[in-house]
Design an enzyme around this catalytic site. Structure first.
Site, PDB file in Angstrom:
ATOM      1  N   TYR A   1     -43.569  41.845  -2.996  1.00 57.93           N
ATOM      2  CA  TYR A   1     -42.995  41.031  -1.919  1.00 57.93           C
ATOM      3  C   TYR A   1     -44.113  40.239  -1.254  1.00 57.93           C
ATOM      4  O   TYR A   1     -45.201  40.774  -1.011  1.00 57.93           O
ATOM      5  CB  TYR A   1     -42.321  41.929  -0.877  1.00 57.93           C
ATOM      6  CG  TYR A   1     -41.774  41.179   0.324  1.00 57.93           C
ATOM      7  CD1 TYR A   1     -40.666  40.339   0.212  1.00 57.93           C
ATOM      8  CD2 TYR A   1     -42.368  41.311   1.585  1.00 57.93           C
ATOM      9  CE1 TYR A   1     -40.167  39.653   1.310  1.00 57.93           C
ATOM     10  CE2 TYR A   1     -41.866  40.632   2.692  1.00 57.93           C
ATOM     11  CZ  TYR A   1     -40.764  39.807   2.552  1.00 57.93           C
ATOM     12  OH  TYR A   1     -40.270  39.134   3.646  1.00 57.93           O
TER      13      TYR A   1
ATOM     14  N   ASP B   1     -52.500  39.473  -2.377  1.00 57.58           N
ATOM     15  CA  ASP B   1     -51.752  39.542  -1.118  1.00 57.58           C
ATOM     16  C   ASP B   1     -52.005  40.926  -0.530  1.00 57.58           C
ATOM     17  O   ASP B   1     -51.416  41.914  -0.956  1.00 57.58           O
ATOM     18  CB  ASP B   1     -50.271  39.293  -1.379  1.00 57.58           C
ATOM     19  CG  ASP B   1     -49.455  39.352  -0.087  1.00 57.58           C
ATOM     20  OD1 ASP B   1     -50.044  39.645   0.979  1.00 57.58           O
ATOM     21  OD2 ASP B   1     -48.236  39.102  -0.144  1.00 57.58           O
TER      22      ASP B   1
ATOM     23  N   LYS C   1     -50.063  42.197   9.283  1.00 60.49           N
ATOM     24  CA  LYS C   1     -49.897  43.593   9.712  1.00 60.49           C
ATOM     25  C   LYS C   1     -51.105  44.114  10.520  1.00 60.49           C
ATOM     26  O   LYS C   1     -51.267  43.718  11.655  1.00 60.49           O
ATOM     27  CB  LYS C   1     -49.519  44.465   8.512  1.00 60.49           C
ATOM     28  CG  LYS C   1     -48.200  43.932   7.884  1.00 60.49           C
ATOM     29  CD  LYS C   1     -47.445  44.879   6.995  1.00 60.49           C
ATOM     30  CE  LYS C   1     -46.049  44.330   6.736  1.00 60.49           C
ATOM     31  NZ  LYS C   1     -45.827  43.698   5.449  1.00 60.49           N
TER      32      LYS C   1
HETATM   33  C1  LIG Z   1     -45.184  42.244   5.155  1.00 56.49           C
HETATM   34  C2  LIG Z   1     -45.680  41.475   3.994  1.00 56.49           C
HETATM   35  C3  LIG Z   1     -45.619  40.067   3.933  1.00 56.49           C
HETATM   36  C4  LIG Z   1     -44.915  39.247   4.985  1.00 56.49           C
HETATM   37  O1  LIG Z   1     -45.524  39.364   6.223  1.00 56.49           O
HETATM   38  P1  LIG Z   1     -44.674  38.979   7.536  1.00 56.49           P
HETATM   39  O2  LIG Z   1     -45.654  39.144   8.647  1.00 56.49           O
HETATM   40  O3  LIG Z   1     -43.532  39.920   7.577  1.00 56.49           O
HETATM   41  O4  LIG Z   1     -44.242  37.564   7.371  1.00 56.49           O
HETATM   42  C5  LIG Z   1     -46.189  39.425   2.860  1.00 56.49           C
HETATM   43  N1  LIG Z   1     -46.810  40.112   1.879  1.00 56.49           N
HETATM   44  C6  LIG Z   1     -46.877  41.458   1.894  1.00 56.49           C
HETATM   45  C7  LIG Z   1     -47.604  42.172   0.795  1.00 56.49           C
HETATM   46  C8  LIG Z   1     -46.306  42.179   2.943  1.00 56.49           C
HETATM   47  O5  LIG Z   1     -46.365  43.510   2.925  1.00 56.49           O
END
Ligand SMILES: *Cc1c(COP(=O)(O)O)cnc(C)c1O
Length: 431
Positions: free
Chosen positions: A144, A239, A267
């Site tokens: 994701y 990511d 995060k």
């Molecule tokens: C949470 C997450 C996102 C999206 O971040 P948001 O702050 O919710 O937009 C993108 N990539 C990864 C791996 C994530 O865990």
């Protein structure tokens, strides 16, 4: 458990907000209960609007690595906010957070702050396309990356085909620029690079895929991503929105000792306030405006209050033994449950890395791609989740989500959780 106030609030919310929530998984749909409205948190504990108390293992989906309202973070938020919350000019806190990160992270030379993980990923992909002058990207099924258009794409039929959009409102033309491949499949990657030679701007991957179960990859596979992107003059994006500052200060890049071209963060980096970031070498980052021709901006980017929260949070992460202590605690939680499940021959495997763990409801599972997860097994998680709530323990409300341990979890919290999960498993699987 009395959740009357949460029920009333959810009714009100449903009238003025779609589905009653500002982010879909908060609706608790996959665990079949009314969502809990949380009123406050301190350390490892949270309280809902009806006064129920829980040990929290969701930690706001990962950001709260020191638990709720850590004193030094809250103090700096209050101090900085009292001097003004935003200026729209550069401020010294942006410099301090960037310096703190760059000087403690061997894989980064420059970093740009944005306001969410989604924005970080969106910007990183634009940068990769701008640098390579290519349009197509490769992503993996089961990873994701936030909700930007070209990432809300699921696999089409067959290997090395274009994806199809997984959300209404995403033009198929955008989805056609995204190639979706299975994780842990080197041949699929080779095929894709052969079929779309000189067209692939980047591979984006969660090096520690933790948004669809915890799909831990072999180091050799991640190294292959590095090799094949280099050979094809494509960029590799890690990511690290979950893994960054969670698995160690240098995230998965440091853990596996692999230098990606671009890394994205979110995060933990914002100390519980909305911050995202993307980072790379000075050479690559020079392509971003105002120096280069890849445009990216933000009214509240580098917001002083959020920067200050990030600085205070990361300072705690930089203490000696911080990550190893956190991992020890997480292993104790894992072992306490896994040993019980194994001894009783329950279909439970708990993959774990650093302070992240996940429940796979299968014996001796070695799950490396999303298609290995049996959707039916999520029924067990639903039962476990409901039981744990009644025992005062809060896990993220979906079996596909991981569990986060924070430095605020006490030995007592861990012991209580081991025994509650084990009796939950006895109820579900016991004869
Ligand atoms: C949470 C997450 C996102 C999206 O971040 P948001 O702050 O919710 O937009 C993108 N990539 C990864 C791996 C994530 O865990």
């Amino acid at each position: 458990m009395n959740i009357e106030n949460s029920i009333k609030l959810f009714d009100r919310a449903n009238k003025v907000t779609p589905g009653g929530v500002n982010s879909p998984v908060r609706a608790f749909k996959s665990v079949g209960t009314n969502p809990l409205f949380i009123k406050k948190g301190k350390g490892s504990h949270i309280w809902d609007e009806d006064g129920n108390e829980f040990i929290d293992f969701c930690c706001s989906w990962g950001p709260l690595i020191h638990g709720h309202a850590p004193e030094s973070v809250i103090k700096t938020i209050v101090d900085v906010a009292s001097e003004g919350t935003s200026f729209g000019t550069p401020n010294y806190l942006e410099v301090e957070l960037a310096e703190q990160i760059v000087s403690n992270h061997n894989y980064i030379e420059q970093i740009r702050f944005v306001s969410s993980g989604t924005e970080a990923v969106m910007s990183a992909i634009r940068l990769a396309r701008g640098v390579t002058k290519r349009d197509k990207i490769i992503k993996f099924s089961g990873c994701y990356h936030g909700h930007a258009d070209h990432l809300l794409v699921k696999a089409g039929s067959g290997l090395a085909t274009f994806g199809t959009s997984s959300s209404a409102g995403v033009p198929e033309a955008f989805a056609n620029e995204t190639i979706v491949l299975p994780l842990n499949d080197i041949n699929a990657l080779k095929d894709a690079f052969e079929t779309y030679k000189d067209q692939i701007a980047c591979i984006i991957v969660e090096p520690i895929p933790a948004n669809n179960g915890l799909l831990l990859q072999e180091k050799s596979y991640l190294e292959f991503l590095r090799t094949i992107t280099k050979e094809n003059n494509s960029l590799l994006i890690f990511d690290e929105v979950i893994s960054g500052f969670r698995i160690g200060f240098e995230g998965a890049a440091g853990y596996y000792n692999i230098q990606p071209d671009i890394m994205t963060y979110g995060k933990i980096i914002g100390g519980g306030l909305p911050v995202g970031a993307y980072a790379s070498t000075t050479e690559i980052m020079n392509n971003i405006s105002p120096n280069g021709d890849v445009y990216q901006a933000g009214t509240l980017s580098g917001n002083p209050v959020a920067m200050a929260a990030g600085i205070a949070q990361l300072k705690l992460c930089l203490k000696d033994d911080f990550y190893s202590d956190l991992e020890d605690k997480t292993k104790r939680l894992k072992d306490g449950i896994q040993n019980h499940a194994t001894q009783k021959s329950y279909p439970v495997t708990i993959p774990q890395i650093g302070s992240i763990l996940w429940f796979a409801f299968e014996k001796d599972a070695d799950i490396k791609s999303d298609d290995q997860i049996d959707p039916k097994s999520m029924g067990y998680f639903k039962q476990l989740h409901q039981y744990l709530l009644s025992e005062g323990i809060y896990f993220a409300p979906s079996g596909y989500e991981v569990t986060f341990v924070s430095s605020a979890h006490s030995d007592e919290d861990i012991d209580k959780t081991i025994s509650a999960v084990n009796s939950g498993l006895d109820k579900i699987f016991g004869a």
